[in-house]
Scaffold this active site. Structure first.
Site, PDB file in Angstrom:
ATOM      1  N   LYS A  22       0.834  -1.209   0.000  1.00 27.57           N
ATOM      2  CA  LYS A  22       0.000   0.000   0.000  1.00 27.57           C
ATOM      3  C   LYS A  22       0.869   1.258   0.000  1.00 27.57           C
ATOM      4  O   LYS A  22       0.658   2.163  -0.793  1.00 27.57           O
ATOM      5  CB  LYS A  22      -0.893  -0.010   1.252  1.00 27.57           C
ATOM      6  N   ASN A  23       1.857   1.289   0.888  1.00 26.89           N
ATOM      7  CA  ASN A  23       2.637   2.515   1.045  1.00 26.89           C
ATOM      8  C   ASN A  23       3.618   2.766  -0.097  1.00 26.89           C
ATOM      9  O   ASN A  23       4.206   3.837  -0.180  1.00 26.89           O
ATOM     10  CB  ASN A  23       3.390   2.507   2.380  1.00 26.89           C
ATOM     11  N   ARG A  92      -4.751  10.605   4.457  1.00 26.64           N
ATOM     12  CA  ARG A  92      -3.688  11.600   4.538  1.00 26.64           C
ATOM     13  C   ARG A  92      -2.707  11.517   3.370  1.00 26.64           C
ATOM     14  O   ARG A  92      -2.155  12.523   2.959  1.00 26.64           O
ATOM     15  CB  ARG A  92      -2.874  11.384   5.815  1.00 26.64           C
ATOM     16  N   CYS A 116      -4.697  13.070  12.901  1.00 25.19           N
ATOM     17  CA  CYS A 116      -5.296  11.756  12.738  1.00 25.19           C
ATOM     18  C   CYS A 116      -5.157  11.030  14.060  1.00 25.19           C
ATOM     19  O   CYS A 116      -4.564  11.564  15.008  1.00 25.19           O
ATOM     20  CB  CYS A 116      -4.654  10.980  11.597  1.00 25.19           C
ATOM     21  N   ARG A 121       0.699  14.866  12.975  1.00 26.19           N
ATOM     22  CA  ARG A 121       1.169  14.619  11.607  1.00 26.19           C
ATOM     23  C   ARG A 121       1.109  15.829  10.683  1.00 26.19           C
ATOM     24  O   ARG A 121       0.378  15.839   9.691  1.00 26.19           O
ATOM     25  CB  ARG A 121       0.405  13.451  11.001  1.00 26.19           C
ATOM     26  N   VAL A 123       2.443  18.661   7.779  1.00 22.01           N
ATOM     27  CA  VAL A 123       3.111  18.489   6.482  1.00 22.01           C
ATOM     28  C   VAL A 123       4.047  19.675   6.202  1.00 22.01           C
ATOM     29  O   VAL A 123       4.319  20.005   5.055  1.00 22.01           O
ATOM     30  CB  VAL A 123       2.094  18.309   5.316  1.00 22.01           C
ATOM     31  N   ASP A 124       4.524  20.292   7.287  1.00 17.89           N
ATOM     32  CA  ASP A 124       5.369  21.484   7.134  1.00 17.89           C
ATOM     33  C   ASP A 124       6.636  21.206   6.318  1.00 17.89           C
ATOM     34  O   ASP A 124       7.124  22.075   5.589  1.00 17.89           O
ATOM     35  CB  ASP A 124       5.738  22.038   8.524  1.00 17.89           C
ATOM     36  N   GLN A 125       7.170  19.999   6.427  1.00 19.80           N
ATOM     37  CA  GLN A 125       8.416  19.688   5.702  1.00 19.80           C
ATOM     38  C   GLN A 125       8.181  19.598   4.198  1.00 19.80           C
ATOM     39  O   GLN A 125       9.050  19.952   3.404  1.00 19.80           O
ATOM     40  CB  GLN A 125       9.021  18.371   6.212  1.00 19.80           C
ATOM     41  N   ASP A 304       5.022   0.928  12.059  1.00 22.91           N
ATOM     42  CA  ASP A 304       3.843   0.218  11.556  1.00 22.91           C
ATOM     43  C   ASP A 304       3.791  -1.245  12.006  1.00 22.91           C
ATOM     44  O   ASP A 304       2.831  -1.958  11.706  1.00 22.91           O
ATOM     45  CB  ASP A 304       3.793   0.288  10.020  1.00 22.91           C
ATOM     46  N   ILE A 326       8.160   7.584  16.801  1.00 24.94           N
ATOM     47  CA  ILE A 326       7.757   8.291  15.573  1.00 24.94           C
ATOM     48  C   ILE A 326       6.458   9.083  15.787  1.00 24.94           C
ATOM     49  O   ILE A 326       6.366  10.234  15.405  1.00 24.94           O
ATOM     50  CB  ILE A 326       7.548   7.298  14.401  1.00 24.94           C
ATOM     51  N   ARG A 396      -8.707  -0.660   4.714  1.00 22.09           N
ATOM     52  CA  ARG A 396      -7.852   0.344   4.086  1.00 22.09           C
ATOM     53  C   ARG A 396      -6.494  -0.253   3.720  1.00 22.09           C
ATOM     54  O   ARG A 396      -5.844   0.217   2.790  1.00 22.09           O
ATOM     55  CB  ARG A 396      -7.617   1.517   5.046  1.00 22.09           C
TER      56      ARG A 396
HETATM   57  C1  UD1 Z   1       4.496   7.057   6.378  1.00 23.59           C
HETATM   58  C2  UD1 Z   1       3.659   5.823   6.190  1.00 23.59           C
HETATM   59  C3  UD1 Z   1       3.102   5.341   7.531  1.00 23.59           C
HETATM   60  C4  UD1 Z   1       4.240   5.171   8.542  1.00 23.59           C
HETATM   61  C5  UD1 Z   1       5.106   6.433   8.614  1.00 23.59           C
HETATM   62  C6  UD1 Z   1       6.335   6.260   9.472  1.00 23.59           C
HETATM   63  C7  UD1 Z   1       2.780   6.111   3.951  1.00 23.59           C
HETATM   64  C8  UD1 Z   1       1.609   6.402   3.086  1.00 23.59           C
HETATM   65  N1  UD1 Z   1       2.578   6.131   5.271  1.00 23.59           N
HETATM   66  O1  UD1 Z   1       3.643   8.078   6.872  1.00 23.59           O
HETATM   67  O2  UD1 Z   1       2.435   4.111   7.333  1.00 23.59           O
HETATM   68  O3  UD1 Z   1       3.689   4.925   9.815  1.00 23.59           O
HETATM   69  O4  UD1 Z   1       5.555   6.796   7.287  1.00 23.59           O
HETATM   70  O5  UD1 Z   1       7.107   5.212   9.002  1.00 23.59           O
HETATM   71  O6  UD1 Z   1       3.858   5.832   3.475  1.00 23.59           O
HETATM   72  N2  UD1 Z   1       6.382  15.047  10.341  1.00 23.59           N
HETATM   73  C9  UD1 Z   1       6.364  16.414  10.567  1.00 23.59           C
HETATM   74  N3  UD1 Z   1       6.272  17.255   9.488  1.00 23.59           N
HETATM   75  C10 UD1 Z   1       6.185  16.804   8.204  1.00 23.59           C
HETATM   76  C11 UD1 Z   1       6.207  15.405   7.983  1.00 23.59           C
HETATM   77  C12 UD1 Z   1       6.311  14.558   9.073  1.00 23.59           C
HETATM   78  O7  UD1 Z   1       6.431  16.863  11.709  1.00 23.59           O
HETATM   79  O8  UD1 Z   1       6.092  17.637   7.271  1.00 23.59           O
HETATM   80  C13 UD1 Z   1       6.502  14.100  11.489  1.00 23.59           C
HETATM   81  C14 UD1 Z   1       5.257  13.242  11.673  1.00 23.59           C
HETATM   82  O9  UD1 Z   1       4.264  13.901  12.434  1.00 23.59           O
HETATM   83  C15 UD1 Z   1       5.831  12.023  12.364  1.00 23.59           C
HETATM   84  C16 UD1 Z   1       7.217  11.893  11.726  1.00 23.59           C
HETATM   85  O10 UD1 Z   1       7.516  13.168  11.189  1.00 23.59           O
HETATM   86  O11 UD1 Z   1       5.963  12.255  13.730  1.00 23.59           O
HETATM   87  C17 UD1 Z   1       7.329  10.858  10.638  1.00 23.59           C
HETATM   88  O12 UD1 Z   1       6.245  10.990   9.759  1.00 23.59           O
HETATM   89  P1  UD1 Z   1       6.298  10.589   8.218  1.00 23.59           P
HETATM   90  O13 UD1 Z   1       7.480   9.734   7.930  1.00 23.59           O
HETATM   91  O14 UD1 Z   1       6.124  11.813   7.397  1.00 23.59           O
HETATM   92  O15 UD1 Z   1       4.992   9.709   8.094  1.00 23.59           O
HETATM   93  P2  UD1 Z   1       4.103   9.583   6.819  1.00 23.59           P
HETATM   94  O16 UD1 Z   1       4.961   9.788   5.614  1.00 23.59           O
HETATM   95  O17 UD1 Z   1       2.875  10.411   6.980  1.00 23.59           O
END
Ligand code: UD1
Length: 416
Positions: A22-23, A92, A116, A121, A123-125, A304, A326, A396
């Site tokens: 899926k991912n 998301r 969530c 979570r 998306v600032d990065q 996960d 995480i 899902r």
């Molecule tokens: C992806 C996976 C999810 C997995 C996660 C961690 C997909 C679709 N989903 O989620 O199954 O649990 O990786 O391995 O691939 N963060 C920020 N700002 C950002 C982005 C991330 O603060 O802009 C933080 C998040 O809140 C979290 C950490 O960074 O605490 C890691 O998140 P991230 O690796 O981005 O998770 P996803 O990509 O959403």
């Protein structure tokens, strides 16, 4: 709402095939937005999240054709580079359209995902990276609105390792002017699978799988065919299910190479694990030994798989300590496992799990995808009947779950 009924106490045995990841499929399907030529994907799992993404792509003007696990996307007629709140709030990962849309069309409007169940979570990065590549990004009325004539290659550094952040920026950089370097990149195998797909489409990427990825922007990408990698989390979940029942299973269409940290823990717990070319065999002991773990970005132990290991530790011999680094709120399964008789104490991001001799069936509620998987694992070993409510989470992310579990001898039934 559908429920899942599990009659515990069966030893799992037999062979099942693992589905596409899926991912990996989610970002890879979004990559089709980067070209006006059709792209074909195979081994795409039939999951609700994939259906949601395909609907979102259709809303944008992508032509979607789907036959079993084969999906062809034609993004030549995209006329609406918008991802609405209605779509993004259900999934998301819809944020993954942002990078490709800005790169190819110079503009995108994508709803902010919001929080969530497992944490804030943000998306600032993703946004910071696009800004560094020259995009003008405004967040207004709950939407990210990004605009730029053409993205420019840049040196990008993410404050933390982010999987979808790395994927979004890598896709965006493919069509940027000049070289982009992503530092502190996620090393997850799904990032590598996406890079392989992009390279097949004509992108120039090196370093995926390491923490520095270099992308030389090109003017256009072209059509290609790509097979989605196996789902390592589905694989790990069935390994745990087999392990906890003292079972013996063979999982095909998957590879141990993506699962070193998980297999290592299963072996520490007393399982025999054999890696074959495209399959994994596991034989569980009469009773597992407790194993402590700490989640971290790949190649360390995946968040996960944390919930599934909490379930197996709940009935293991000994006490284990589980640290979640995480996500800030990813222990919701603990209270549900307690309803089945587990002895778990939570203190911040640490769970102390004292293995009990047996769990007892009860009604429990699934709160997110992997939490649901942990309740299934617990239900398989609990005495009597366990009813899991809100299993839409499972649909899902686990393809044909009851069918696969039944093929391994589990007594499981869906109540509609
Ligand atoms: C992806 C996976 C999810 C997995 C996660 C961690 C997909 C679709 N989903 O989620 O199954 O649990 O990786 O391995 O691939 N963060 C920020 N700002 C950002 C982005 C991330 O603060 O802009 C933080 C998040 O809140 C979290 C950490 O960074 O605490 C890691 O998140 P991230 O690796 O981005 O998770 P996803 O990509 O959403």
């Amino acid at each position: 709402m559908d429920k899942l009924l599990i009659e515990g106490g069966t030893r799992l045995s037999g062979e099942i095939a693992i589905s596409g990841a899926k991912n990996a499929a989610l970002p890879i399907l979004c990559a089709a937005l980067l070209t006006k030529e059709p792209v074909t994907f195979t081994n795409v799992p039939r999951l609700n999240d994939i259906g949601t993404l395909l609907r979102l792509l259709e809303q944008m003007g992508v032509k979607v054709s789907r036959d079993a696990d084969v999906v062809t996307l034609d993004a030549s007629g995209v006329d609406n580079p918008v991802a609405s709140y209605e779509m993004v709030k259900t999934m998301r990962a819809s944020i993954l359209v942002l990078g490709p849309l800005v790169a190819r069309f110079g503009e995108a409007r994508v709803s902010l995902p919001g929080g969530c169940a497992i944490g804030a979570r943000p998306v600032d990065q993703h946004i910071k990276g696009l800004q560094a590549m020259g995009a003008e990004v405004k967040v207004e009325h709950g939407y990210v609105h990004a605009k730029v004539p053409r993205l420019k290659g840049a040196r990008l550094f993410t404050d933390m390792v982010t999987v979808t952040g790395t994927e979004n920026l890598m896709m965006a950089a493919c069509l940027a002017d000049g070289e982009t370097v992503i530092e502190n990149a996620a090393r997850e195998p799904e990032v590598v699978d996406l890079a392989n797909c992009l390279v097949a489409m004509g992108a120039r990427i090196s370093g995926a799988g390491g923490d520095v990825i270099r992308i030389q922007g090109v003017d256009a990408l072209h059509g290609a065919t790509h097979r989605v990698m196996p789902d390592r989390i589905e694989t790990g979940t069935y390994l745990c299910a087999a392990a906890v029942t003292g079972g013996e299973v063979r999982l095909t269409g998957t590879s141990a190479s993506y699962l070193d940290s998980v297999i290592d823990k299963l072996m520490d717990a007393g399982c025999e694990v054999t890696a074959e070319r495209d399959a994994i065999r596991l034989k569980g002991p009469a009773r597992l030994a407790a194993v402590s773990l700490r989640t971290s970005p790949y190649p360390a132990f995946p968040t996960d798989m944390q919930a599934q290991f909490m379930a197996i530790n709940a009935v293991a011999d000994g006490t284990s300590i589980i640290r979640e680094t995480i996500f800030e709120n990813r222990f919701m399964h603990a209270v549900e496992l307690q309803r089945l008789g587990a002895d778990i104490r939570i203190d911040g991001n640490t769970a102390v799990v004292k293995g009990v001799a047996k769990l007892e069936g009860a009604t429990v509620m699934a709160t997110d995808l992997r939490a649901s998987a942990s309740l299934i694992i617990a239900g398989l070993v609990a005495e009597g009947e366990t009813t899991i409510e809100r299993i839409y989470h499972l649909d899902r992310g686990y393809e044909r779950l009851e069918e696969k579990l039944s093929a391994l001898g589990a007594r499981v039934r869906r109540l509609r």
